[in-house]
Design a protein around this motif. Sequence first.
Motif, PDB file in Angstrom:
ATOM      1  N   LEU A   1      95.651  16.493  44.561  1.00  0.00           N
ATOM      2  CA  LEU A   1      94.213  16.260  44.640  1.00  0.00           C
ATOM      3  C   LEU A   1      93.729  15.279  43.574  1.00  0.00           C
ATOM      4  N   GLN A   2      94.236  15.449  42.347  1.00  0.00           N
ATOM      5  CA  GLN A   2      93.757  14.598  41.249  1.00  0.00           C
ATOM      6  C   GLN A   2      94.106  13.136  41.501  1.00  0.00           C
ATOM      7  N   ILE A   3      95.360  12.895  41.895  1.00  0.00           N
ATOM      8  CA  ILE A   3      95.774  11.508  42.133  1.00  0.00           C
ATOM      9  C   ILE A   3      95.010  10.920  43.312  1.00  0.00           C
ATOM     10  N   LEU A   4      94.832  11.703  44.361  1.00  0.00           N
ATOM     11  CA  LEU A   4      94.112  11.214  45.530  1.00  0.00           C
ATOM     12  C   LEU A   4      92.674  10.847  45.176  1.00  0.00           C
ATOM     13  N   ALA A   5      92.007  11.720  44.436  1.00  0.00           N
ATOM     14  CA  ALA A   5      90.611  11.457  44.067  1.00  0.00           C
ATOM     15  C   ALA A   5      90.501  10.230  43.174  1.00  0.00           C
ATOM     16  N   GLN A   6      91.406  10.131  42.192  1.00  0.00           N
ATOM     17  CA  GLN A   6      91.348   8.980  41.288  1.00  0.00           C
ATOM     18  C   GLN A   6      91.680   7.689  42.023  1.00  0.00           C
ATOM     19  N   SER A   7      92.580   7.768  42.976  1.00  0.00           N
ATOM     20  CA  SER A   7      92.902   6.582  43.760  1.00  0.00           C
ATOM     21  C   SER A   7      91.708   6.160  44.609  1.00  0.00           C
ATOM     22  N   LEU A   8      90.990   7.144  45.138  1.00  0.00           N
ATOM     23  CA  LEU A   8      89.770   6.822  45.890  1.00  0.00           C
ATOM     24  C   LEU A   8      88.716   6.196  44.975  1.00  0.00           C
ATOM     25  N   ASP A   9      88.634   6.684  43.730  1.00  0.00           N
ATOM     26  CA  ASP A   9      87.724   6.048  42.761  1.00  0.00           C
ATOM     27  C   ASP A   9      88.039   4.562  42.625  1.00  0.00           C
ATOM     28  N   ILE A  10      89.317   4.270  42.496  1.00  0.00           N
ATOM     29  CA  ILE A  10      89.748   2.880  42.313  1.00  0.00           C
ATOM     30  C   ILE A  10      89.477   2.061  43.564  1.00  0.00           C
ATOM     31  N   GLN A  11      89.703   2.644  44.728  1.00  0.00           N
ATOM     32  CA  GLN A  11      89.407   1.941  45.970  1.00  0.00           C
ATOM     33  C   GLN A  11      87.907   1.644  46.090  1.00  0.00           C
ATOM     34  N   GLY A  12      87.059   2.614  45.760  1.00  0.00           N
ATOM     35  CA  GLY A  12      85.614   2.403  45.820  1.00  0.00           C
ATOM     36  C   GLY A  12      85.166   1.305  44.875  1.00  0.00           C
ATOM     37  N   ARG A  13      85.775   1.264  43.701  1.00  0.00           N
ATOM     38  CA  ARG A  13      85.441   0.221  42.727  1.00  0.00           C
ATOM     39  C   ARG A  13      85.743  -1.158  43.308  1.00  0.00           C
ATOM     40  N   LEU A  14      86.908  -1.270  43.979  1.00  0.00           N
ATOM     41  CA  LEU A  14      87.291  -2.539  44.599  1.00  0.00           C
ATOM     42  C   LEU A  14      86.330  -2.888  45.729  1.00  0.00           C
ATOM     43  N   GLN A  15      85.976  -1.919  46.555  1.00  0.00           N
ATOM     44  CA  GLN A  15      85.071  -2.176  47.675  1.00  0.00           C
ATOM     45  C   GLN A  15      83.706  -2.659  47.197  1.00  0.00           C
ATOM     46  N   LEU A  16      83.171  -2.032  46.161  1.00  0.00           N
ATOM     47  CA  LEU A  16      81.850  -2.436  45.674  1.00  0.00           C
ATOM     48  C   LEU A  16      81.897  -3.839  45.083  1.00  0.00           C
ATOM     49  N   THR A  17      82.958  -4.125  44.338  1.00  0.00           N
ATOM     50  CA  THR A  17      83.103  -5.453  43.742  1.00  0.00           C
ATOM     51  C   THR A  17      83.156  -6.535  44.810  1.00  0.00           C
ATOM     52  N   MET A  18      83.728  -6.183  45.960  1.00  0.00           N
ATOM     53  CA  MET A  18      83.851  -7.154  47.056  1.00  0.00           C
ATOM     54  C   MET A  18      82.641  -7.131  47.979  1.00  0.00           C
ATOM     55  N   GLY A  19      81.579  -6.423  47.577  1.00  0.00           N
ATOM     56  CA  GLY A  19      80.337  -6.433  48.340  1.00  0.00           C
ATOM     57  C   GLY A  19      80.283  -5.448  49.488  1.00  0.00           C
ATOM     58  N   GLN A  20      81.243  -4.525  49.554  1.00  0.00           N
ATOM     59  CA  GLN A  20      81.273  -3.535  50.635  1.00  0.00           C
ATOM     60  C   GLN A  20      80.653  -2.228  50.128  1.00  0.00           C
ATOM     61  N   SER A  21      79.336  -2.245  49.893  1.00  0.00           N
ATOM     62  CA  SER A  21      78.688  -1.113  49.237  1.00  0.00           C
ATOM     63  C   SER A  21      78.680   0.146  50.098  1.00  0.00           C
ATOM     64  N   GLU A  22      78.513  -0.002  51.399  1.00  0.00           N
ATOM     65  CA  GLU A  22      78.505   1.180  52.272  1.00  0.00           C
ATOM     66  C   GLU A  22      79.880   1.844  52.294  1.00  0.00           C
ATOM     67  N   ALA A  23      80.917   1.027  52.376  1.00  0.00           N
ATOM     68  CA  ALA A  23      82.277   1.573  52.351  1.00  0.00           C
ATOM     69  C   ALA A  23      82.564   2.244  51.012  1.00  0.00           C
ATOM     70  N   ALA A  24      82.103   1.621  49.917  1.00  0.00           N
ATOM     71  CA  ALA A  24      82.303   2.206  48.587  1.00  0.00           C
ATOM     72  C   ALA A  24      81.618   3.562  48.482  1.00  0.00           C
ATOM     73  N   LEU A  25      80.395   3.643  49.013  1.00  0.00           N
ATOM     74  CA  LEU A  25      79.657   4.904  48.979  1.00  0.00           C
ATOM     75  C   LEU A  25      80.435   5.998  49.712  1.00  0.00           C
ATOM     76  N   ALA A  26      80.930   5.697  50.907  1.00  0.00           N
ATOM     77  CA  ALA A  26      81.688   6.685  51.672  1.00  0.00           C
ATOM     78  C   ALA A  26      82.962   7.102  50.933  1.00  0.00           C
TER      79      ALA A  26
END
Length: 909
Positions: A162-187
């Motif tokens: 669970l911890q690795i999965l959640a932290q990996s999702l954190d990192i994915q969201g950070r990448l999505q927001l940086t690339m302008g995909q705010s809705e995807a980052a929110l999800a």
Amino acid sequence: MAKTTRILGANSLKFKSRGTSRKTARAHWLTALAHFLRLPLYFLIALLCIVGSPVLAKVPGSINSSSQQPINSLTSLVVTTDAASLLKQGKFLYSTGNFAKAVEVLQQAVQIYKQQGESLTLAATLSNLSLAYQQLGAWSQAQEAITESLNLLKGQDKNQNLQILAQSLDIQGRLQLTMGQSEAALATWQQAEEIYKQADNKSGVVRSLINQAQAWRSQGFYPRSVKTLDQISQTLKSQPDSIEKTVSLRSLGDTLLVLGDFKKSRQALEESLIIAQNLQSSADIGASLFSLGNIARKQDQKQQAIAYYQQTVAASPSPLTKIQAQLNHLGLLIEDQQWAKVQTLLRPIESQLQQLPLSRASIYAAVNFSQSLAKVKSGVLQASSQNFYSGFSIKDSAKLLASAIQQSRSLGDKRAEAYALKSLGGLYEETRQWSEAQDLTRQGLALAQSSNTPEITYSLEWQLGRLLWAKKDINGAIAAYDAAVDTLKSLRRDLVANKDVVNQDVQFNFRDSVEPVYRQSVELLLQSQQGKPNETILEKARERIEALQLAELDDFFREACLQGQRVALDRVVDQDNSKAAILYPIILRDELQVIVKIPKQSLQSYSTKISQAEVEKLLVDLRRNLVNPTATKIVQTQSQEVYNWLLKPIESQLQKSGVDTLVFVLDGPLRNLPMAALYDGKQYLVEKYAIALSVGLQLLDPKPLVKQQLRALTAGLTQPPPGFPKFAPLLAIKSEFDGITKAGVSTTSLLDGDFKKKNLESEIGGASFNIVHLATHGQFSSRLEDTFILDFDGQINVKDFDTLFRSQSKTVVELLVLSACQTASGDSRAALGLAGAAVRAGARSTIASLWQIDDQSTAMFVSVFYRELKSGKITKAEAVHRAQLKLLKHPNYRAPSFWSAYVLIGNWL
């Protein structure tokens, strides 16, 4: 031999396209190098490797590099010693800012874990690799790594990772927001929150919520963002001290700073600092001190900010954080032209920049430092200081920028390259090498557009417009400025939220970075007429100056709260308001332009050749004299000069047109002046016309007052609340309210102890009032936090006006009256707060005073105004007009200081 004024030769930086081979590119650079060696002011560029660190403004939201730590490998897993060592080394390199080396080491670890079949640790390593790639701006590689990590984790037992999965999702969201995909980052972050909850990781939940707040804000959902942050505040109270808690509080404080809630921001940051000190975490102590420096800087508390930055350098073990603090410190010294102190910082900063590893952040730092060097050179020359020599020159700035461009290319970071090209083009512009500057600017623009970075794109379009203008390509310049304005419109939300990548490294200043685009564009449009009035161009200029006013209000409220609509001026004036003329005075660098619409006539314009500095000086002097009842003579002299600028050229046309109302859409410091007090040599303007102000027809399509029973909610304070001693008692309030009642207006009153925000909101929400009349002290300022009215409990900030006055659903508030308010002294843009109050309240019309005046004369003005308005036969503007004339004719109130303070904003009908 090139002229000594040139910083670079015409052929020195002909950067090749991305398709050029490395061998060919190297040949080009060596050719350029040979050229440099033949010229005394040129320098080596191609082979330099100057590195630096980010000048992060700590713009919060997604967990940034200071708080997004690499995922720890699972201690319960058995891994090879080599792989474990590599993972540990990669984490260390990341924490010290050596992201390129971290990538190299983590790639090796990934290969070993793949061979060993260690899926969970491989997933964690891939996520860390994505995080390091993100720091380098290598977005495709970052996406590939995080996707592979998540695919691996999907095939595992979720309960075990669970911890690795959640932290990996954190990192994915950070990448999505940086690339302008705010809705995807929110999800993604919402998914991470749920997983953190399953793992009972409260700190992880908080981090996910902070990330979600940024995603909401980036989409324009500011109330939702604030609600999420409040939820975070409550959650943190029950948590024990931990590194996660200090990081979360710091992120919360940084986020609140962007949203403009300075009080809560400072509180969160101070709590973060205390926890970091209790934990003896030097890195977090330094980071919290730096954020506190940023909030002091934002509040213009420069000495306090400098003290925090100096403490940051002393406390933080991070070279990146030290450089951040030193560069922000340097910026403050340059602003105040403290050249001796500037000199003490330049060499240490340069030395530390050279010691840092390559990353996107280091490239931005190098660009920012080069910009500071250019400002130092320019500032010293303007100050004619003979005792200051920094040891740096413009060519040093250019050398840093050229190196930054090469480093960006080595990383494959288009955004960083575009940013550096823009800055280098700006240096060429400064030395008037137009063609070279244009070439670099176009290269940067192509990169910015291809990498979807509108925050860089608009600045490059603006720069290109300036360059084409300088080369007399007026049509090309207009097209470039049009493109910049269009890009700014799409950026309205982002400019307020300050979320973009570049702006994390460069503090965004509206007056320096947005306002000039609009103002110069208007100047260019008007200049393009070449003495032959063109109604199409004038209409475009009028709309653009209104768009600037919308942008100013967005910046004031720090949110894109206003939605303008195009209004046909011919319909507003010729068909619906045939007795009103609309005037747009526009303050430009070397002239004051006025665009005028008179009923049944084409748009026209005229100008006065006068510098902006001269205009603003006279306006400040006149504003100061207007509040003095004994300064009538000097007021008449100064106000006649303003009258000559704004109205004398169309004096006769107005008289022949049958116009009885003048509507002004005022610009800049003109908004601090009452147009009623302008003097033609014999009469004040108020003696000839009813007068109203508009914040722009895009926000207001004027409509007549609906014929209905006038119902007013009156609220007032006879004594200021405790803690506000500078405000005097208002003893004539009861007389003021009696005058409203005697005029035949149905009233409900909240006086003194009953005048509280909750009572006001309850009354407005529960009854159909079309007038809200507040007789209380208030202040209008160019700063949101300093714009407020007083109630019995203290102050109500203007940002709360939308919920306060728009809570009712039965009847729109036709009129808001603020009868004892004033603009903040010494603030040349204070009337921006007045416009903000009028717009935020949502009332069709607002009447307010620009300065506090005698409360007996106020009572007389109010009584006459409501009596005239109640007749139902005249407009609001005419009712104000008649009330002002009543005071003007009174022996005790003839001075403009009494009657001219009142202004009508919004719907004048």
